[in-house]
Design a protein around this motif. Structure first.
Motif, PDB file in Angstrom:
ATOM      1  N   ILE A  49       0.854  -1.201   0.000  1.00 32.88           N
ATOM      2  CA  ILE A  49       0.000   0.000   0.000  1.00 32.88           C
ATOM      3  C   ILE A  49       0.887   1.248   0.000  1.00 32.88           C
ATOM      4  O   ILE A  49       0.690   2.186  -0.769  1.00 32.88           O
ATOM      5  N   THR A  50       1.910   1.226   0.848  1.00 33.94           N
ATOM      6  CA  THR A  50       2.828   2.359   0.930  1.00 33.94           C
ATOM      7  C   THR A  50       3.573   2.557  -0.394  1.00 33.94           C
ATOM      8  O   THR A  50       3.741   3.686  -0.862  1.00 33.94           O
ATOM      9  N   PHE A  51       3.976   1.424  -0.972  1.00 32.46           N
ATOM     10  CA  PHE A  51       4.686   1.464  -2.253  1.00 32.46           C
ATOM     11  C   PHE A  51       3.807   2.088  -3.340  1.00 32.46           C
ATOM     12  O   PHE A  51       4.247   2.978  -4.082  1.00 32.46           O
ATOM     13  N   PHE A  56       2.507   6.016  -7.231  1.00 32.69           N
ATOM     14  CA  PHE A  56       1.460   6.624  -8.062  1.00 32.69           C
ATOM     15  C   PHE A  56       0.980   7.973  -7.544  1.00 32.69           C
ATOM     16  O   PHE A  56       0.512   8.793  -8.295  1.00 32.69           O
ATOM     17  N   PHE A  57       1.065   8.189  -6.260  1.00 34.63           N
ATOM     18  CA  PHE A  57       0.539   9.455  -5.718  1.00 34.63           C
ATOM     19  C   PHE A  57       1.634  10.289  -5.061  1.00 34.63           C
ATOM     20  O   PHE A  57       1.362  11.332  -4.482  1.00 34.63           O
ATOM     21  N   HIS A  58       2.902   9.801  -5.128  1.00 29.56           N
ATOM     22  CA  HIS A  58       4.042  10.510  -4.580  1.00 29.56           C
ATOM     23  C   HIS A  58       3.847  10.893  -3.114  1.00 29.56           C
ATOM     24  O   HIS A  58       4.227  11.965  -2.678  1.00 29.56           O
ATOM     25  N   LEU A  59       3.213   9.970  -2.413  1.00 28.37           N
ATOM     26  CA  LEU A  59       2.981  10.215  -0.997  1.00 28.37           C
ATOM     27  C   LEU A  59       4.198   9.705  -0.234  1.00 28.37           C
ATOM     28  O   LEU A  59       4.640   8.577  -0.416  1.00 28.37           O
ATOM     29  N   ASP A  60       4.745  10.556   0.619  1.00 25.21           N
ATOM     30  CA  ASP A  60       5.896  10.158   1.434  1.00 25.21           C
ATOM     31  C   ASP A  60       5.525   8.955   2.313  1.00 25.21           C
ATOM     32  O   ASP A  60       4.435   8.913   2.891  1.00 25.21           O
ATOM     33  N   PRO A  61       6.416   7.947   2.419  1.00 30.54           N
ATOM     34  CA  PRO A  61       6.095   6.748   3.220  1.00 30.54           C
ATOM     35  C   PRO A  61       5.634   7.083   4.639  1.00 30.54           C
ATOM     36  O   PRO A  61       4.774   6.399   5.191  1.00 30.54           O
ATOM     37  N   TYR A  62       6.203   8.118   5.225  1.00 36.01           N
ATOM     38  CA  TYR A  62       5.801   8.435   6.599  1.00 36.01           C
ATOM     39  C   TYR A  62       4.388   8.996   6.653  1.00 36.01           C
ATOM     40  O   TYR A  62       3.717   8.894   7.665  1.00 36.01           O
ATOM     41  N   LEU A  63       3.964   9.618   5.546  1.00 36.18           N
ATOM     42  CA  LEU A  63       2.579  10.102   5.512  1.00 36.18           C
ATOM     43  C   LEU A  63       1.621   8.960   5.199  1.00 36.18           C
ATOM     44  O   LEU A  63       0.505   8.910   5.722  1.00 36.18           O
ATOM     45  N   TYR A 121      11.610  -7.417  -7.145  1.00 36.68           N
ATOM     46  CA  TYR A 121      11.971  -6.629  -5.955  1.00 36.68           C
ATOM     47  C   TYR A 121      11.659  -5.162  -6.222  1.00 36.68           C
ATOM     48  O   TYR A 121      12.010  -4.625  -7.254  1.00 36.68           O
ATOM     49  N   ARG A 122      10.977  -4.553  -5.288  1.00 38.29           N
ATOM     50  CA  ARG A 122      10.640  -3.132  -5.435  1.00 38.29           C
ATOM     51  C   ARG A 122      11.310  -2.361  -4.316  1.00 38.29           C
ATOM     52  O   ARG A 122      11.583  -2.898  -3.250  1.00 38.29           O
ATOM     53  N   SER A 123      11.524  -1.073  -4.575  1.00 33.44           N
ATOM     54  CA  SER A 123      12.008  -0.253  -3.469  1.00 33.44           C
ATOM     55  C   SER A 123      11.457   1.148  -3.625  1.00 33.44           C
ATOM     56  O   SER A 123      11.032   1.557  -4.696  1.00 33.44           O
ATOM     57  N   VAL A 124      11.451   1.859  -2.536  1.00 34.40           N
ATOM     58  CA  VAL A 124      11.012   3.241  -2.536  1.00 34.40           C
ATOM     59  C   VAL A 124      12.239   4.077  -2.230  1.00 34.40           C
ATOM     60  O   VAL A 124      12.862   3.913  -1.175  1.00 34.40           O
ATOM     61  N   THR A 125      12.623   4.901  -3.169  1.00 36.09           N
ATOM     62  CA  THR A 125      13.801   5.739  -2.938  1.00 36.09           C
ATOM     63  C   THR A 125      13.352   7.167  -2.648  1.00 36.09           C
ATOM     64  O   THR A 125      12.830   7.852  -3.513  1.00 36.09           O
ATOM     65  N   THR A 126      13.524   7.549  -1.410  1.00 38.33           N
ATOM     66  CA  THR A 126      13.117   8.895  -1.025  1.00 38.33           C
ATOM     67  C   THR A 126      14.352   9.779  -0.959  1.00 38.33           C
ATOM     68  O   THR A 126      15.479   9.303  -1.104  1.00 38.33           O
ATOM     69  N   SER A 127      14.125  11.071  -0.720  1.00 42.80           N
ATOM     70  CA  SER A 127      15.250  12.001  -0.657  1.00 42.80           C
ATOM     71  C   SER A 127      16.183  11.662   0.508  1.00 42.80           C
ATOM     72  O   SER A 127      17.363  11.953   0.479  1.00 42.80           O
ATOM     73  N   TYR A 128      15.628  10.993   1.519  1.00 44.35           N
ATOM     74  CA  TYR A 128      16.458  10.704   2.697  1.00 44.35           C
ATOM     75  C   TYR A 128      16.975   9.270   2.709  1.00 44.35           C
ATOM     76  O   TYR A 128      17.623   8.857   3.657  1.00 44.35           O
ATOM     77  N   THR A 129      16.696   8.496   1.660  1.00 48.39           N
ATOM     78  CA  THR A 129      17.212   7.127   1.625  1.00 48.39           C
ATOM     79  C   THR A 129      18.742   7.159   1.623  1.00 48.39           C
ATOM     80  O   THR A 129      19.357   7.875   0.835  1.00 48.39           O
ATOM     81  N   GLY A 130      19.322   6.401   2.534  1.00 47.51           N
ATOM     82  CA  GLY A 130      20.778   6.305   2.571  1.00 47.51           C
ATOM     83  C   GLY A 130      21.467   7.480   3.264  1.00 47.51           C
ATOM     84  O   GLY A 130      22.667   7.454   3.488  1.00 47.51           O
TER      85      GLY A 130
END
Lengths: 291, 234
Positions: A49-51, A56-63, A121-130
């Protein structure tokens, strides 16, 4: 020494999230007396769901925590109401029918995820990843730290709910003495439904918090079901405080194992501790603290 | 107030109550006495909806209790103080008392009622924050009675309140039951402690092997030859 503290910090950070997973499992175990073997798979659903929300909606994982948690709450409610509770009515040869049902649910959820998303395998790469920051020579992974703070906040809210509201007290009362709770006017069937929903929502929050750190694939649920089980046994079945300590212990043990023994033995260390607890401290940490 | 008419109750295929009828009038203290296994607790559990009668009816005021789900019964003003106390051991005294006042009517007056209960049992105020699993047997029984009273019941049912208590505590519990009655609450009490129970009740019923054998006022039963022989050992 720095390596040791570094390892300890990583262990505590992941342990905080493990605690969220364990608390959901332990609540369900306390109220229904069953092991929810679909726990990690519920987390997998929340991660997808988060992915989707991110892709698709560019919602930040924390949101999307605030999307995934209610979704999984209702999924949990539906599972308890339509799949698990009806089994209580049936006279059975083996009383563990509900546990078997959770295994079935786990398989179905995994295969539905594979059907929709394939095994890629999927991943979510955010601005703060890594990204990391340093504090006293020790590096803190930004995503892990934020996740840990969320986990602490959710834990505090959960304890407030369990200790200070009538509904929370009714959940604890049902776990301690179901028949007495019914006499006090607690609708125990409704409590089982709410508890399963709550457990699912808690593990969903862990899923959303872990997605910037972990790769996502349909089978990710199984190892987390195992972890949830280990945490619950470590903490003492049905003890929420125990689940926090169980989660932290597992997190630190895995982290230490990865540093001092080898990355590939990480999981093994957790399971060895699990065996030692079963042999030398049956009843888990609950036996020591009495809560 | 409470009218039990011709109920038969089964555990699986085993019939434990045969054609049991009795009644409790408003303001009365009524006792059900009998030996172990006579079916006394089963009667109380059936009133509370934990067991269902196969035949017969249970009426309370103008309600058919046998048709109401067990968790809704307390709302209608019936509190059940269960056998063996059945407290929530990992909750404090205060939390256990709160659990007694979940229904909206009782919740509205929760703080007031709690003061009243603490007035009846000053000991509990001292132990307010202690987990009930760590209390002595007598204190636990006080919590159980207090928890029942928190529902502001019209009828309170005690199942073996003297079970496992030292004689001095038994006397105290009986004193408290009399006091509750003076507060205007109707009492139904189930006991093996025949003599003391019959002394404080208005009317009593004697149960043997799942059937009502005798009934009468407390005094009448105390003077009955069968009772003297079988229960009082005189």
């Amino acid at each position: 020494m720095t390596v040791f503290f570094q390892t300890l910090v990583s262990g505590i950070l992941i342990g905080g999230i493990y605690a969220l997973i364990g608390m959901g499992m332990t609540l369900i175990m306390g109220v229904m007396g069953i092991i929810n073997l679909a726990h990690g798979q519920l987390m997998m659903v929340a991660m997808y769901i988060t992915f989707v929300a991110y892709t698709f909606f560019h919602l930040d994982p924390y949101l999307s925590l605030f999307v995934a948690m209610p979704c999984l709450f209702f999924l949990g409610v539906a599972i308890q109401k339509f799949l698990l509770n009806p089994l209580m009515e049936v006279e059975t040869i083996i009383p563990q029918n509900q546990v078997l049902m959770t295994v079935g649910i786990a398989i179905v959820l995994t295969e539905i995820a594979r059907f929709i998303f394939s095994s890629t395998y999927r991943s979510v790469t955010t601005s703060y990843t890594g990204k990391v920051f340093f504090l006293g020579g020790i590096s803190f992974n930004v995503a892990m730290t934020v996740a840990f703070l969320f986990a602490v906040t959710l834990t505090i809210v959960l304890f407030w709910f369990l200790l200070k509201t009538d509904l929370g007290r009714s959940i604890r009362a049902t776990a301690q003495d179901k028949e007495a709770a019914i006499l006090m006017g607690v609708n125990s069937r409704r409590i089982t439904i709410i508890t399963y929903g709550l457990g699912a929502a808690l593990v969903a929050s862990a899923g959303s918090l872990l997605i910037p750190i972990f790769y996502l694939f349909p089978d990710i649920g199984r190892p987390f079901t195992t972890k949830a089980f280990v945490i619950t046994i470590l903490g003492g079945m049905g003890s929420t405080v125990g689940a926090i300590f169980g989660g932290l212990t597992l997190g630190i043990a895995e982290s230490m194992g990865a540093t001092y023994i080898g990355m590939s033995y990480k999981e093994m260390v957790g399971l060895i501790i699990f065996l030692l607890v079963l042999i030398f401290l049956p009843g888990g940490l609950k036996r020591l603290t009495k809560v | 107030m409470l009218k039990v008419e011709n109920i038969d109750v089964f555990y699986g295929d085993l019939q434990v109550l045969w054609d049991v009828s009795f009644e409790v009038k408003e303001g009365e203290t009524v006792a059900l006495v009998g030996a172990n296994g006579a079916g006394k607790s089963t009667i109380i559990k059936t009133i509370s909806g934990l067991n269902r009668p196969a035949n017969g009816s249970i009426r309370f005021l103008d309600l058919h209790l046998d048709k109401i789900p067990s968790h809704k019964i307390i709302e209608h003003g019936i509190a059940h103080v269960p056998e063996g106390r059945r407290l929530f051991p990992e909750m404090t005294v205060r939390e256990n008392l709160i659990m007694g006042s979940l229904c909206p009517r009782a919740k509205a007056k929760r703080d007031e009622t709690m003061e009243w209960v603490f007035g009846l049992f000053p000991r509990l105020r001292e132990r307010e924050k202690q987990l009930t699993g760590t209390l002595s047997g007598g204190e636990q029984q006080m919590v159980a009675v207090g928890r029942g009273l928190m529902a502001l019941p019209k009828l309170i049912m005690f199942d073996e309140p003297s079970l496992g208590l030292a004689p001095i505590l038994v006397a105290e519990i009986f004193k408290i039951i009399q006091r509750i009655r003076q507060e205007g609450v109707t009492v139904l009490i189930v006991e093996q402690n025949t003599k003391q129970t019959l002394e404080i009740c208005d009317r009593g019923y004697v149960l043997e092997n799942g059937r009502i054998l005798l009934s009468g006022t407390g005094q009448e039963l105390l003077n009955n030859d069968h009772i003297k022989q079988a229960y009082l050992g005189i």
